[in-house]
Design a protein around this motif. Sequence first.
Motif, PDB file in Angstrom:
ATOM      1  N   LEU A  76       0.827  -1.200   0.000  1.00 19.51           N
ATOM      2  CA  LEU A  76       0.000   0.000   0.000  1.00 19.51           C
ATOM      3  C   LEU A  76       0.868   1.258   0.000  1.00 19.51           C
ATOM      4  CD1 LEU A  76      -2.748   1.442   0.277  1.00 19.51           C
ATOM      5  CD2 LEU A  76      -2.594   1.082   2.755  1.00 19.51           C
ATOM      6  N   ALA A  77       1.949   1.242   0.796  1.00 19.26           N
ATOM      7  CA  ALA A  77       2.860   2.396   0.841  1.00 19.26           C
ATOM      8  C   ALA A  77       3.460   2.662  -0.536  1.00 19.26           C
ATOM      9  CB  ALA A  77       3.965   2.142   1.865  1.00 19.26           C
ATOM     10  N   LYS A  78       3.833   1.606  -1.243  1.00 19.74           N
ATOM     11  CA  LYS A  78       4.404   1.759  -2.576  1.00 19.74           C
ATOM     12  C   LYS A  78       3.388   2.398  -3.530  1.00 19.74           C
ATOM     13  CE  LYS A  78       7.905   0.722  -5.389  1.00 19.74           C
ATOM     14  NZ  LYS A  78       8.346  -0.663  -5.566  1.00 19.74           N
ATOM     15  N   GLN A  79       2.129   1.981  -3.443  1.00 20.67           N
ATOM     16  CA  GLN A  79       1.095   2.566  -4.291  1.00 20.67           C
ATOM     17  C   GLN A  79       0.922   4.056  -4.008  1.00 20.67           C
ATOM     18  OE1 GLN A  79      -2.153   0.006  -3.159  1.00 20.67           O
ATOM     19  NE2 GLN A  79      -1.872  -1.376  -4.897  1.00 20.67           N
ATOM     20  N   ILE A  80       0.946   4.409  -2.736  1.00 17.78           N
ATOM     21  CA  ILE A  80       0.792   5.818  -2.353  1.00 17.78           C
ATOM     22  C   ILE A  80       1.972   6.646  -2.846  1.00 17.78           C
ATOM     23  CG2 ILE A  80       0.689   7.396  -0.377  1.00 17.78           C
ATOM     24  CD1 ILE A  80      -0.807   5.140   1.135  1.00 17.78           C
ATOM     25  N   LEU A  81       3.188   6.150  -2.630  1.00 17.38           N
ATOM     26  CA  LEU A  81       4.390   6.896  -3.007  1.00 17.38           C
ATOM     27  C   LEU A  81       4.530   7.041  -4.520  1.00 17.38           C
ATOM     28  CD1 LEU A  81       6.845   5.348  -0.407  1.00 17.38           C
ATOM     29  CD2 LEU A  81       6.027   7.699  -0.434  1.00 17.38           C
TER      30      LEU A  81
ATOM     31  N   LYS B 132       2.030   7.405  -6.477  1.00 19.26           N
ATOM     32  CA  LYS B 132       0.849   8.150  -6.929  1.00 19.26           C
ATOM     33  C   LYS B 132      -0.146   7.258  -7.682  1.00 19.26           C
ATOM     34  CE  LYS B 132       3.050  11.816  -5.466  1.00 19.26           C
ATOM     35  NZ  LYS B 132       2.719  12.417  -4.150  1.00 19.26           N
ATOM     36  N   LYS B 133      -0.225   6.010  -7.288  1.00 19.28           N
ATOM     37  CA  LYS B 133      -1.184   5.101  -7.901  1.00 19.28           C
ATOM     38  C   LYS B 133      -2.482   5.091  -7.095  1.00 19.28           C
ATOM     39  CE  LYS B 133       2.307   2.010  -9.901  1.00 19.28           C
ATOM     40  NZ  LYS B 133       2.828   0.617  -9.957  1.00 19.28           N
ATOM     41  N   ASP B 134      -3.542   4.532  -7.686  1.00 19.24           N
ATOM     42  CA  ASP B 134      -4.817   4.435  -6.983  1.00 19.24           C
ATOM     43  C   ASP B 134      -4.694   3.456  -5.814  1.00 19.24           C
ATOM     44  OD1 ASP B 134      -5.944   6.180  -8.789  1.00 19.24           O
ATOM     45  OD2 ASP B 134      -6.724   4.595 -10.090  1.00 19.24           O
ATOM     46  N   TYR B 135      -5.375   3.776  -4.714  1.00 16.32           N
ATOM     47  CA  TYR B 135      -5.354   2.900  -3.547  1.00 16.32           C
ATOM     48  C   TYR B 135      -6.647   3.097  -2.755  1.00 16.32           C
ATOM     49  CZ  TYR B 135      -4.275   7.172  -0.947  1.00 16.32           C
ATOM     50  OH  TYR B 135      -4.332   8.432  -0.412  1.00 16.32           O
ATOM     51  N   LYS B 136      -6.941   2.127  -1.879  1.00 15.33           N
ATOM     52  CA  LYS B 136      -8.111   2.230  -1.015  1.00 15.33           C
ATOM     53  C   LYS B 136      -7.711   2.919   0.286  1.00 15.33           C
ATOM     54  CE  LYS B 136     -10.556  -1.918  -2.600  1.00 15.33           C
ATOM     55  NZ  LYS B 136     -11.118  -3.235  -2.184  1.00 15.33           N
ATOM     56  N   LYS B 137      -8.504   3.898   0.707  1.00 15.46           N
ATOM     57  CA  LYS B 137      -8.201   4.582   1.970  1.00 15.46           C
ATOM     58  C   LYS B 137      -8.452   3.651   3.160  1.00 15.46           C
ATOM     59  CE  LYS B 137      -9.257   8.758   4.671  1.00 15.46           C
ATOM     60  NZ  LYS B 137      -7.922   9.367   4.669  1.00 15.46           N
ATOM     61  N   GLU B 138      -9.448   2.779   3.033  1.00 12.82           N
ATOM     62  CA  GLU B 138      -9.764   1.833   4.100  1.00 12.82           C
ATOM     63  C   GLU B 138      -9.555   0.420   3.572  1.00 12.82           C
ATOM     64  OE1 GLU B 138     -10.665   2.847   7.173  1.00 12.82           O
ATOM     65  OE2 GLU B 138     -10.506   4.939   6.523  1.00 12.82           O
TER      66      GLU B 138
END
Length: 548
Positions: A275-280, A282-288
């Motif tokens: 999930l951290a990699k997706q955020i860093l 700038k990819k789509d991710y689920k907040k929850e």
Amino acid sequence: MKNSLFIPLIFMFALFSSCTKRAEYSIGVSQCSEDDWRALLNSEIQREARFQGDMQVEVLSANDDSRQQIKDIERFIAQRKDLIIVAPNVAEDVRPVIEKAYDSGIPVILIDRRIKGSKYTAFIGANNTDIGRQIGEFVCLKYKGRSANIIELRGLKGSSPEEERHEGFMSQISKPASQLSIIGDCFCDWNEKEAQLAMDSLLKVHPKIDIVFAHNDRMALGAYNAIKAAGREKDIQIIGVDALLLDGGGVDMVMQRKMLATFIYPTGGSEAIILAKQILQKKDYKKEMELPAALVDEDNARVMKLQYKTMCQQEEKYKKMEKLTDRQLEKINRQEIILFGTILLIVICGIAILTLIKFNREKAQLNDLMMAQIKTLVSQTTNQPPGPSPLLPPEQPDSPEQPVCPEESDSAELPDSTAQSATVFDATVPNQKSNEEYKTDIKLLNQISDIINRHISDSDFSITDIADELCISRVQLYRRIKAMSDINLTVLIRNARLERARGLLTASNKSISEIAYEVGFSSPSYFTKCFKDYFGISPSEAQENWTS
């Protein structure tokens, strides 16, 4: 010459950097506590980060202390981590610093535990309310149509898992159709010993207990130990949460019938890094991101244990392969560096040798100047000329007197003009410092000498005191001295004390102990050792020979 030295260094650094893969992202992990479950979580985080290949992870544990966790997160903010993963201790205590990190632009992933509000980037973990609800349903089904007395051993008060598990559990056992009742509860802070003490007290108060719901397996083990010690293990059943597959964990306890059941509480370490990699990136991710939980009882515990052993074997193979790969990469890197670096090192060494020759000549001159200045100041303070050399004792009147340098006479002054500088430094040395630079260096030496002289009786006097009086840091003082000489200030202070002692031995009737204390030595025996090392004779011998 300086530029010619830096060019190959820069080239070699670039070469080394190209051969070494550096982490692109720096991640801070703030854990609320330390236990087997969190150790497994940290291990998963580190393993997945290594697998990703471009992440560097730093893990800090607050040991159940919210104030420490606040400091840990503040440190990550100051270090400008690319992302912070937090398992909050007490949610309301830690929430402000989490929001501070989020407001500063650092992505924050909450793992396992929540905070109120929405100032976080994402949450990953199991649904604790649902776990509590499932446990309540399990107990209601087991005691359907029957009454049962329940003890609830709760986690850390104010932590989100404790509140949510209790809320979910109560939503089922408090239904009108239920004949279940909680006859006692206690906050045990997720701790085995706390749970054992609490359960021991509750057993004395309540003669009939049917079920113990412990918010984690560690507290369940503490409860079991107390129940067994009371001889009531056949009458009371225990349910826990975590279902760790480690030896002695929740699954083993179910297999050993120490617990009726436990619920899998997934760690989510690998998922958190993904999930951290997706955020860093700038990819789509689920907040929850909710992780699944499941019941473990005697029907599936053995199968899970076998699967875990197989997984451990595979992981060991993976670790061996990883080590082999790392060693191969290290060999390749070393070979590349050696191949291209040898010639560069030869060039650098040649340039460095020439540079050092020049610098060492200048430093040697300043070393001599500074030692002479210290001796002069010491002799002026004691109103005595420097004592006789132990190599030329006064018993030899026929020996020629040693020449006295201008710096060592009572009336000598430090050079303050070009002509005077020439008497101290060899004019034939190439690339010497300018007269103004020498004046600056000499001024500093004068100041240092004066400070040492004024504090020579203080046994606690140190280099830090010199730096404080000069209004510079200890590091700055070292750098300035290093730039102009190889003098060791600690040795310089000691030698100044010994020079003062020499003057006192020849000019006073004080005992050796009195002189030792007067010149700043806290131990007369250590003074004697230093004196003999410096002058070649003991203080008592010097007092006898130099005053006769």
